[in-house]
Enzyme design. Structure first.
Site, PDB file in Angstrom:
ATOM      1  N   GLU A 154       0.816  -1.220   0.000  1.00 42.22           N
ATOM      2  CA  GLU A 154       0.000   0.000   0.000  1.00 42.22           C
ATOM      3  C   GLU A 154       0.849   1.269   0.000  1.00 42.22           C
ATOM      4  O   GLU A 154       0.667   2.154   0.832  1.00 42.22           O
ATOM      5  CB  GLU A 154      -0.967  -0.026   1.189  1.00 42.22           C
ATOM      6  N   GLU A 262      -6.228 -10.608  -1.302  1.00 37.16           N
ATOM      7  CA  GLU A 262      -7.011 -10.375  -0.082  1.00 37.16           C
ATOM      8  C   GLU A 262      -8.502 -10.301  -0.411  1.00 37.16           C
ATOM      9  O   GLU A 262      -9.218  -9.446   0.101  1.00 37.16           O
ATOM     10  CB  GLU A 262      -6.556  -9.088   0.614  1.00 37.16           C
TER      11      GLU A 262
END
Length: 327
Positions: A154, A262
């Site tokens: 991220e 995810e």
């Protein structure tokens, strides 16, 4: 895992589009996905969930790869400088070894769940030393036991710029090179990933930035093997064609593989799960899918009921649709 994209139930290829919902079958998701030409179908977990007998039984029977949800994040492993706590991560790795599962290591360098002693560092040389030591200790401890490492996680804003973090603020984008080179030296056999969310449209600024920078870093010799698309989706309004196109654009950067890392989808509509399944099946470099949990009751998005098993650990329609589509 903050901004959630949406996925439209547009057409999937014929063999999946016509899949009827069947009762739960004995073949595992992992076995079926491997038979379809992929490497794995996985989930995330940690010690407490692996000690929950209902959850553990599903992990053992359905999934081939386990990602630690929290136990390998910096705050869990090195809460104070040089003082490592390995019990949670060791438990998961030992469980995987004993049950013939593989492990995706998650995550080495991330702005979140970062101890204040790291985020408050103000000197570039100190941070470089701290970061490389952390990577060497963690990757070195599990050398030969981790299939993939999410090396950086991220790192981009939604507009494609770099996220404000202690790593970028002190080291610039070079922190990416340092992290990957350190991880490669610590375990040359592990596949090294850059991982992010909202990589769900090829035209989206964040996806374009990911593709552009990965191409640049690969050209400079940074050892990036794969790109992970987290795929945290909201409701059925995001184009599955765009999702597949985004996966293709990531695969075309020059990495050797991509993965859905995810996955969870609000409401867990069968058509939405089949669309993501199909996107991976149709992309040669997509090696696998990880769903972000087993039961809705244990999900970080529990109120969205986003997973394949309900709060009573019973298979939902989306699970049955996937099994039927792959059978």
């Amino acid at each position: 895992m903050v901004h959630l994209k949406t996925l439209a139930g547009s057409a999937v290829f014929a063999s999946l589009a016509t899949a009827a919902v069947l009762p739960r079958q004995s073949a595992s998701l992992n076995d079926l996905f491997v038979a379809a030409g992929k490497s794995y179908f996985g989930t995330c977990s940690d010690q407490a969930l692996l000690q929950n007998s209902q959850n553990e039984a599903i992990v053992a029977s359905q999934f081939g790869v386990i990602t630690p949800e929290n136990s390998m994040k910096w705050d869990a492993l090195e809460p104070s400088q040089g003082n490592f706590g390995w019990s949670g991560a060791d438990y998961l790795v030992d469980y995987a070894t004993q049950h013939n599962k593989k492990v995706r290591g998650h995550t080495l360098v991330w702005h979140s769940q970062l101890p204040s002693w790291v985020s408050s560092i103000g000197d570039a040389n100190t941070l470089r030393s701290v970061m490389t030591n952390h990577i060497n200790e963690v990757v070195g401890r599990y050398k030969g036991k981790i299939m993939h490492w999410d090396v950086v996680n991220e790192i981009f804003n939604e507009d494609g710029t770099f996220r404000n973090s202690v790593f970028y603020n002190l080291l610039g984008e070079d922190f990416v090179r340092i992290a990957f080179e350190t991880a490669r030296a610590a375990d040359p056999d592990a596949k090294l990933y850059i991982n992010d969310y909202n990589l769900d449209s090829a035209s989206y600024a964040k996806t374009q930035a990911m593709a552009s920078y990965v191409k640049k870093w690969l050209a400079e010799g940074v050892p990036i093997d794969g790109i992970g698309s987290q795929a945290h989706y909201s409701s059925s309004h995001w184009s599955s064609t765009e999702a597949a196109g985004a996966l293709s654009s990531l695969a075309n950067t020059g990495v050797s593989e991509v993965a859905i890392t995810e996955l969870d989808i609000a409401g867990a509509a069968s058509s939405d799960y089949l669309n993501l399944l199909n996107a991976c099946l149709n992309e040669q470099k997509c090696v696998g899918i990880t769903v972000w949990g087993v039961s809705d009751k244990d999900s970080w998005r529990a109120s969205d009921s986003p997973l394949l098993f309900d709060g009573n650990y019973q298979p939902k329609d989306a699970y049955n649709a996937i099994v039927n589509a792959l059978s």
